[in-house]
Design a protein around this motif. Structure first.
Motif, short mmCIF file in Angstrom:
data_model
loop_
_atom_site.label_atom_id
_atom_site.label_comp_id
_atom_site.label_asym_id
_atom_site.label_seq_id
_atom_site.Cartn_x
_atom_site.Cartn_y
_atom_site.Cartn_z
N GLN A 1 42.76 1.18 54.44
CA GLN A 1 41.49 1.34 53.72
C GLN A 1 41.52 0.55 52.41
N SER B 1 45.37 -3.82 55.88
CA SER B 1 43.93 -3.54 56.01
C SER B 1 43.13 -4.66 56.65
N ALA C 1 39.41 -4.18 57.93
CA ALA C 1 38.68 -3.09 57.29
C ALA C 1 37.48 -3.65 56.52
N THR D 1 35.42 1.22 55.76
CA THR D 1 36.06 1.60 57.03
C THR D 1 37.55 1.31 56.92
N SER D 2 38.32 1.93 57.80
CA SER D 2 39.76 1.72 57.84
C SER D 2 40.16 1.13 59.18
#
Length: 365
Positions: free
Chosen positions: A136, A161, A164, A278-279
């Motif tokens: 994240q 990430s 993301a 978002t992750s």
């Protein structure tokens, strides 16, 4: 039941024929370092993130080094970052003779607390290096605003990430320079070491492109002090295959994370992804008390776990010279004592999730 934490073998088997085909092509061509596979990868990485430029490099660690070298970071400079991260973040700062200056984290996201950054700025500060931990992104708007106000570069350590989003922007496309890793266990991983650098700044791009080949602008003509930081074509070819399926793999990780959270929400402190981002779930990391006892009991049931990361950077022996002490960053220290990552990869099955969560519930309830 014996569960695989990363499922790298299953990941290979799923697309084995494609991997064998592209790697055989590279080997038979005898073009091993840079070339069309790397150029193809760089083009798709830039398009995926929405950045103007992407450079394949030899590792995520080297990506951070090259970014700072291109920005002119040198001995005596200070870079603000988080103590709750993998050592490469702070290690690369120290390798250039600069000083890592730590700021505590936000307990919800595990990322640097942007509200504390400005108070850590001195006349020696040259950059801010937020880490987008566990998949994240950090609070990039706030961090970039501080960077602009104080004329500081922002380098996103996006090793965990890639893919993301933050307010619609992809990780690696939300700062001066973005750096990611393609270590095999990452959400987008190759079959060895690899990484990439991203920027919209054409001058920085050209500088980093030269620096990854020892500062060379043409054969045996060196404009900069650089390093051997190239990504080889075998890894690029593998990543080109993986990029075709990456959105699908992110979606599968999201589904697995949702299943974990649904079953564990009332049992342990589960990870929280903020509404504006978002992750990619590089890890699914919960917080528990009596962690070692729980890990041991799960291990006996064939359930692997991991701790990312048990000792914050300011308490590592190699950073004793910085003068930090226990208690300086209480949120990081508390999280380091409680975090525990459960198996997370696109291949975790519903049956495995049920088995993991059932056994975990029995231990903590």
């Amino acid at each position: 039941m014996n569960i695989d934490f990363a499922n790298l073998t299953k990941a290979y088997k799923e697309r084995e024929e494609e991997y064998l085909s592209v790697t055989q092509e590279v080997m038979s061509s005898a073009r091993y370092i840079l070339g069309k596979e790397t150029e193809e990868l760089e083009s798709s990485l830039a398009q995926f993130t929405g950045t103007k430029h992407a450079l394949g490099v030899s590792s995520g660690t080297d990506a951070l080094l090259l970014a700072m070298m291109a920005l002119g970071i040198r001995g005596g400079d200070e870079i603000i970052t988080t103590p709750f991260t993998f050592i490469a973040t702070a290690e690369t700062i120290a390798c250039l003779g600069a000083k890592p200056v730590f700021v505590d984290i936000n307990e919800t996201t595990f990322n640097i607390d942007a509200s504390q950054i400005e108070s850590a700025i001195t006349e020696r500060t040259k950059a801010i290096m937020p880490v987008s931990l566990y998949g994240q992104m950090a609070d990039m708007d706030e961090i970039n605003a501080i960077g602009t106000k104080h004329n500081l570069a922002v380098i996103e350590d996006a090793a965990q990430s890639f893919g993301a989003t933050y307010k619609g922007k992809r990780s690696c496309a939300a700062s001066t320079i973005g750096c990611t890793s393609f270590f095999p266990a990452k959400p987008l991983g190759c079959f060895g070491d690899g990484g990439a650098i991203f920027t919209d700044d054409h001058e920085l791009y050209e500088k980093m492109k030269a620096m990854r080949v020892h500062g060379q602008v043409k054969r045996y003509t060196h404009k900069y002090i650089g390093m051997g930081g190239r990504l080889d074509n075998l890894q690029s070819a593998i990543l080109n295959v993986k990029m075709r399926y990456y959105e699908q793999d992110i979606a599968r990780r999201q589904q697995i994370a949702e299943q974990y959270s649904e079953k564990l929400a009332k049992v342990v402190k589960t990870p929280e992804v903020l509404q504006d981002r978002t992750s990619v779930w590089a890890q699914y990391t919960i917080r528990v008390s009596e962690r070692e006892k729980i890990q041991g009991a799960l291990r006996e049931k064939g359930i692997p776990t991991a701790v990312h990361y048990p000792i914050p950077m300011h308490l590592q022996e190699c950073f004793d010279y910085l003068g930090y002490k226990k208690g300086d960053f209480p949120v990081s220290e508390q999280c380091a004592a409680e975090v525990m990552s459960l198996p997370m990869n696109p291949y975790v099955t519903k049956e495995e999730i049920e088995y993991i969560t059932t056994n975990l519930k029995e231990l903590v309830e």
